[in-house]
Design an enzyme around this catalytic site. Sequence first.
Site, mmCIF file in Angstrom:
data_model
loop_
_atom_site.group_PDB
_atom_site.id
_atom_site.type_symbol
_atom_site.label_atom_id
_atom_site.label_comp_id
_atom_site.label_asym_id
_atom_site.label_seq_id
_atom_site.Cartn_x
_atom_site.Cartn_y
_atom_site.Cartn_z
ATOM 1 N N GLY A 150 1.126 4.472 13.714
ATOM 2 C CA GLY A 150 2.211 3.924 14.126
ATOM 3 C C GLY A 150 3.085 3.174 12.975
ATOM 4 O O GLY A 150 2.802 2.360 12.670
ATOM 5 N N HIS A 414 29.791 -14.448 -6.452
ATOM 6 C CA HIS A 414 28.923 -14.276 -7.685
ATOM 7 C C HIS A 414 28.167 -15.181 -8.152
ATOM 8 O O HIS A 414 28.578 -16.220 -9.009
ATOM 9 C CB HIS A 414 29.920 -13.591 -8.449
ATOM 10 C CG HIS A 414 29.477 -12.864 -9.596
ATOM 11 N ND1 HIS A 414 28.431 -12.093 -9.908
ATOM 12 C CD2 HIS A 414 29.167 -13.215 -11.160
ATOM 13 C CE1 HIS A 414 27.661 -11.532 -10.789
ATOM 14 N NE2 HIS A 414 28.147 -12.582 -11.584
HETATM 15 P P1 NAD Z 1 8.351 1.688 17.297
HETATM 16 O O1 NAD Z 1 8.822 2.773 17.855
HETATM 17 O O2 NAD Z 1 9.334 0.829 16.018
HETATM 18 O O3 NAD Z 1 7.407 2.406 16.707
HETATM 19 C C1 NAD Z 1 6.422 3.496 15.918
HETATM 20 C C2 NAD Z 1 5.483 4.209 15.709
HETATM 21 O O4 NAD Z 1 4.654 5.456 16.202
HETATM 22 C C3 NAD Z 1 7.108 5.496 15.464
HETATM 23 O O5 NAD Z 1 7.160 5.667 14.204
HETATM 24 C C4 NAD Z 1 6.123 7.171 16.460
HETATM 25 O O6 NAD Z 1 6.871 7.692 15.357
HETATM 26 C C5 NAD Z 1 4.624 6.500 15.929
HETATM 27 N N1 NAD Z 1 4.115 7.125 16.547
HETATM 28 C C6 NAD Z 1 4.024 7.593 18.294
HETATM 29 N N2 NAD Z 1 2.456 7.690 18.639
HETATM 30 C C7 NAD Z 1 2.362 8.048 17.336
HETATM 31 C C8 NAD Z 1 0.498 8.342 17.393
HETATM 32 N N3 NAD Z 1 -0.054 8.830 18.225
HETATM 33 N N4 NAD Z 1 0.391 8.783 15.776
HETATM 34 C C9 NAD Z 1 1.161 7.978 15.251
HETATM 35 N N5 NAD Z 1 1.767 7.565 15.113
HETATM 36 C C10 NAD Z 1 2.520 7.278 16.174
HETATM 37 O O7 NAD Z 1 7.023 0.881 17.506
HETATM 38 P P2 NAD Z 1 6.519 -0.094 17.215
HETATM 39 O O8 NAD Z 1 6.634 -0.328 16.261
HETATM 40 O O9 NAD Z 1 5.487 -1.057 18.029
HETATM 41 O O10 NAD Z 1 7.275 -1.265 18.093
HETATM 42 C C11 NAD Z 1 7.891 -1.686 18.977
HETATM 43 C C12 NAD Z 1 9.398 -1.999 19.492
HETATM 44 O O11 NAD Z 1 9.062 -3.428 19.176
HETATM 45 C C13 NAD Z 1 10.022 -1.808 18.545
HETATM 46 O O12 NAD Z 1 11.108 -0.451 19.247
HETATM 47 C C14 NAD Z 1 11.506 -3.097 18.149
HETATM 48 O O13 NAD Z 1 12.358 -2.294 19.097
HETATM 49 C C15 NAD Z 1 10.377 -3.696 18.918
HETATM 50 N N6 NAD Z 1 9.967 -4.713 17.261
HETATM 51 C C16 NAD Z 1 11.417 -5.079 16.196
HETATM 52 C C17 NAD Z 1 10.729 -5.983 15.163
HETATM 53 C C18 NAD Z 1 12.303 -6.573 14.188
HETATM 54 O O14 NAD Z 1 12.749 -6.764 15.241
HETATM 55 N N7 NAD Z 1 11.491 -7.135 13.171
HETATM 56 C C19 NAD Z 1 9.654 -6.207 15.021
HETATM 57 C C20 NAD Z 1 8.437 -5.390 15.632
HETATM 58 C C21 NAD Z 1 8.409 -4.792 17.086
#
Ligand code: NAD
Length: 443
Positions: A150, A414
């Site tokens: 992911g 700046h």
């Molecule tokens: P995400 O939705 O950001 O990313 C998941 C990724 O996994 C996507 O790019 C998706 O295409 C990919 N994916 C899905 N199934 C897959 C598979 N079988 N094989 C390969 N890739 C696959 O989800 P996350 O990283 O788990 O985070 C969850 C949520 O937590 C985020 O959407 C966000 O809202 C929140 N979060 C926010 C922050 C922040 O604000 N900085 C940090 C961490 C998490």
Amino acid sequence: MIDEAPDPGGVCLYRGCMPSKALLHVAKLLTEVREARAWGVEFGEPTIDIDRLRAWKDGIVGKLTGGLGQLSGQRGVTYLRGRAELVGPTAARVTAPEGDTTDLQFEHAILATGSRPASPPGLSLESDRVWDSTRALDVPGVPRSLLVVGGGYIGLEIGSVYAALGSAVTVVEMTAGILPGADRDLTGVVARRLGAVCEAILLETTVAGLAEEGDGVRVTLQGAGVEQTERVFDRVLVAVGRVPNSDIPGLERTSIQRDARGFVVVDGQRRTSEPTIFAVGDLVGEPMLAHKASHEARAAVEAIVGHKAAFEPAAIPAVVFTDPEIAWCGLTEAQAKAEGQTVQVCRFPWAASGRAMTLDRPDGVTKLVVDPESEQILGVGIAGSGAGELIAEGVLAIEMGATVSDLRLCIHPHPTLSETLMESAEVFFGQSTHVYRPKRPGT
Ligand code: NAD
């Protein structure tokens, strides 16, 4: 307030934002120590004491959650440790960790049970070697090789930490690019640098199977460009999204409804279909961000006390704390394109920013998505060091209905990276001092 943990704090404080940001701070330091060689400063190879690192991170979590506990006490909030079950629209039962139960009557309740890591069938191997984000943030050790499944927020943030600590990190992402929700010109900046610190970023690739083997995990990769379909990694981090914790016991004793993805359905005030019960945060839908949750909670509380409140933000900022960070708010260029909306995009490359050069971080871009007719700023995107701090100005601009002239005319200090916002507004008029991009006739 009811929660199982010793103090309030939830995912953000205990196993999300706070521990990950502490570790990302260390990752940044390690990177800068290595890069300082080019500036004529040598520190030698850093040694990492993982137990002290973990203790420092846990100390931060302890101070923050303990502080919240004290604050809620000072505000007269009764904190009940335990798991709640809804008995009806105005009653709940709380079971304490020791098993004692307390029955509560309420006029209103706010559900804020959050979300948990998704664990799709092919990726849920019961093994110490397959981590979710919670396990990875415990820093059980630094594996020699780590597969991150992911390429989203969590995969890239935690993957960056382990890469800086010394793991050989491979990321597999199902879609054609990392961070599918963000504009490609922004993710491109991060992808270039991540490409250098990770062993590989495999796009349009998924994991078909996981099995323990020796000291590691045998992984079956599936994807057009995959050369080696079977590989063994020391550890695997699964970060393929999160699912709402909406399986709240007793929910069926109320008229609360959930949508097809399991999110609790709410109205503009965050009231569920049960008039006495409100719901906020990850439980009610995307974006799953702590700052969105806390603002929803304010709207819900105001509605409960009888104010005319609603949750109607014009811009919710998103920040991915990679190196460099990516941040955006309001309309993205991709969204505008998908919706057939005509916009003008003004970009200011950080290679033209004096401040970025002094930080040795010219790898950045600041962009505005503008309505060409009204000249109103509809969206802001930033990729670059500290983008997460800079994006707040974009949120203010959008919420205040600012035009590009407003942003251009505001004197920015700046030398700072904040000038990149002002200069991207100047780009709109073909007048940016530090990039030569004259306005084309008719634009
Ligand atoms: P995400 O939705 O950001 O990313 C998941 C990724 O996994 C996507 O790019 C998706 O295409 C990919 N994916 C899905 N199934 C897959 C598979 N079988 N094989 C390969 N890739 C696959 O989800 P996350 O990283 O788990 O985070 C969850 C949520 O937590 C985020 O959407 C966000 O809202 C929140 N979060 C926010 C922050 C922040 O604000 N900085 C940090 C961490 C998490």
